[in-house]
Motif scaffolding. Structure first.
Motif, PDB file in Angstrom:
ATOM      1  N   ASN A  38       0.810  -1.201   0.000  1.00  0.00           N
ATOM      2  CA  ASN A  38       0.000   0.000   0.000  1.00  0.00           C
ATOM      3  C   ASN A  38       0.845   1.252   0.000  1.00  0.00           C
ATOM      4  O   ASN A  38       1.741   1.381   0.827  1.00  0.00           O
ATOM      5  N   GLY A  39       0.559   2.181  -0.935  1.00  0.00           N
ATOM      6  CA  GLY A  39       1.268   3.453  -0.906  1.00  0.00           C
ATOM      7  C   GLY A  39       2.633   3.436  -1.574  1.00  0.00           C
ATOM      8  O   GLY A  39       3.343   4.434  -1.558  1.00  0.00           O
ATOM      9  N   GLY A  41       3.255   3.441  -4.647  1.00  0.00           N
ATOM     10  CA  GLY A  41       3.247   4.293  -5.834  1.00  0.00           C
ATOM     11  C   GLY A  41       2.704   3.615  -7.084  1.00  0.00           C
ATOM     12  O   GLY A  41       2.773   4.175  -8.185  1.00  0.00           O
ATOM     13  N   THR A  43      -0.440   2.783  -8.173  1.00  0.00           N
ATOM     14  CA  THR A  43      -1.551   3.434  -8.876  1.00  0.00           C
ATOM     15  C   THR A  43      -1.090   4.731  -9.539  1.00  0.00           C
ATOM     16  O   THR A  43      -1.492   5.045 -10.671  1.00  0.00           O
ATOM     17  N   THR A  44      -0.228   5.448  -8.850  1.00  0.00           N
ATOM     18  CA  THR A  44       0.304   6.700  -9.415  1.00  0.00           C
ATOM     19  C   THR A  44       1.010   6.427 -10.745  1.00  0.00           C
ATOM     20  O   THR A  44       0.845   7.175 -11.713  1.00  0.00           O
TER      21      THR A  44
HETATM   22  P1  ATP Z   1      -2.580   1.528  -3.123  1.00  0.00           P
HETATM   23  O1  ATP Z   1      -2.436   0.087  -3.229  1.00  0.00           O
HETATM   24  O2  ATP Z   1      -3.062   1.982  -1.772  1.00  0.00           O
HETATM   25  O3  ATP Z   1      -3.329   2.184  -4.241  1.00  0.00           O
HETATM   26  P2  ATP Z   1      -0.212   2.411  -4.396  1.00  0.00           P
HETATM   27  O4  ATP Z   1       1.038   1.616  -4.372  1.00  0.00           O
HETATM   28  O5  ATP Z   1      -1.029   2.348  -5.609  1.00  0.00           O
HETATM   29  O6  ATP Z   1      -1.089   2.060  -3.150  1.00  0.00           O
HETATM   30  P3  ATP Z   1      -0.313   5.245  -4.670  1.00  0.00           P
HETATM   31  O7  ATP Z   1      -1.809   5.281  -4.542  1.00  0.00           O
HETATM   32  O8  ATP Z   1       0.255   5.458  -5.997  1.00  0.00           O
HETATM   33  O9  ATP Z   1       0.226   3.898  -4.082  1.00  0.00           O
HETATM   34  O10 ATP Z   1       0.276   6.301  -3.636  1.00  0.00           O
HETATM   35  C1  ATP Z   1       1.652   6.601  -3.537  1.00  0.00           C
HETATM   36  C2  ATP Z   1       1.858   7.722  -2.547  1.00  0.00           C
HETATM   37  O11 ATP Z   1       1.295   8.924  -3.010  1.00  0.00           O
HETATM   38  C3  ATP Z   1       1.243   7.485  -1.176  1.00  0.00           C
HETATM   39  O12 ATP Z   1       2.111   8.003  -0.209  1.00  0.00           O
HETATM   40  C4  ATP Z   1      -0.050   8.275  -1.216  1.00  0.00           C
HETATM   41  O13 ATP Z   1      -0.430   8.685   0.066  1.00  0.00           O
HETATM   42  C5  ATP Z   1       0.330   9.430  -2.099  1.00  0.00           C
HETATM   43  N1  ATP Z   1      -0.837   9.919  -2.862  1.00  0.00           N
HETATM   44  C6  ATP Z   1      -1.591   9.204  -3.719  1.00  0.00           C
HETATM   45  N2  ATP Z   1      -2.551   9.955  -4.288  1.00  0.00           N
HETATM   46  C7  ATP Z   1      -2.412  11.197  -3.758  1.00  0.00           C
HETATM   47  C8  ATP Z   1      -3.102  12.448  -3.928  1.00  0.00           C
HETATM   48  N3  ATP Z   1      -4.123  12.571  -4.777  1.00  0.00           N
HETATM   49  N4  ATP Z   1      -2.655  13.491  -3.193  1.00  0.00           N
HETATM   50  C9  ATP Z   1      -1.620  13.384  -2.338  1.00  0.00           C
HETATM   51  N5  ATP Z   1      -0.927  12.247  -2.146  1.00  0.00           N
HETATM   52  C10 ATP Z   1      -1.314  11.157  -2.828  1.00  0.00           C
END
Ligand code: ATP
Length: 236
Positions: A38-39, A41, A43-44
């Motif tokens: 989780n977190g 990155g 999804t980003t």
């Molecule tokens: P998940 O499985 O929870 O989706 P992930 O690996 O896909 O996790 P991301 O959602 O890409 O992770 O998030 C990466 C980082 O960026 C995290 O620290 C999150 O809190 C931060 N983040 C994600 N979206 C935003 C946003 N819209 N504004 C600020 N910070 C964000």
């Protein structure tokens, strides 16, 4: 042949740097999995590839053309299609109407009917439920509908954001075997998952993300067997 190449990609939300100078690639015909907690990155990264977020740095090339400044509709019409996390099927619309939305690239009705027939063949449950409102489907069926909708545009590269999320184990296995089938029939797949075991077991190659960085890469098999992965993700 390299289909997608991500070079020195960084993405920030204000002061938070979510993705830090990462590099990876997806070759034509592969299933590549990005795994991480989780977190991390994940999804980003997918949203940036799809043109929904702008990177602060780096190059994303799809079939040899840089796309990091393109709009998402342009990216979709070039053959790169994302199935978002949480599935996002349109409720208040039938299964059929949801699928038809995915065919927006085709003006030829015959052509979209042919594609629809192949989708119904792959997902017989969607054919059975085609007149039902999408909200009445189970989680696994909604995931199938979201994948079916993406496939309606005949993507070259399919991006899947956590297809196993919230699904019972039996549905997870079914969804993953469908992903393998879709890949065998010619669609390249980039998959992001928290379910490391499933994601690596179907992957040709994988990358492990930790707090926005790639910390490990290898074939699916290598990563599944690595002691770091066993410890961090597989409880071993
Ligand atoms: P998940 O499985 O929870 O989706 P992930 O690996 O896909 O996790 P991301 O959602 O890409 O992770 O998030 C990466 C980082 O960026 C995290 O620290 C999150 O809190 C931060 N983040 C994600 N979206 C935003 C946003 N819209 N504004 C600020 N910070 C964000």
């Amino acid at each position: 042949m390299i289909m997608l190449k991500v070079e020195n990609l960084s993405v920030s939300y204000g002061m938070i740097q979510a993705v830090k100078d990462i590099n990876f690639e997806v070759n034509e015909g592969e299933i590549v999995s990005l795994i991480g907690a989780n977190g991390a990155g994940k999804t980003t990264i997918l949203r940036t590839i799809s043109g929904l977020i702008r990177p602060s740095k780096g190059i994303i090339s799809f079939q040899g053309k840089s796309i990091e400044k393109e709009t998402s509709p342009k990216i979709v019409s070039s053959g790169l299609v994302q199935v978002p996390e949480g599935r996002h099927v349109f409720t208040g619309m039938t299964v059929m109407e949801n699928l038809e939305l995915g065919a927006f690239l085709y003006t030829d009705k015959k052509e979209s009917e042919t594609i629809l027939a192949t989708i119904f063949e792959r997902f017989p449950i969607l054919a059975e439920r085609k007149h039902q409102d999408a909200s009445t489907l189970s989680g696994g069926e909604q995931q199938m509908l979201a994948m079916g909708r993406a496939l309606m545009s005949r993507p070259k590269l399919l991006l899947l954001d956590e297809p196993s999320m919230g699904l019972a184990p039996i549905f997870i296995r079914e969804i993953f075997s469908i992903i393998e089938e879709i890949n065998k029939q010619g669609t390249t797949v980039l998959l992001i998952e928290q379910n490391a075991k499933m994601a690596l077991s179907i992957a040709d190659r994988g990358y492990v993300l930790e707090t926005g960085k790639v910390v490990l890469e290898g074939t699916g098999e290598e990563l599944l067997g690595s002691s770091e992965i066993q410890k961090a993700y597989l409880g071993g």
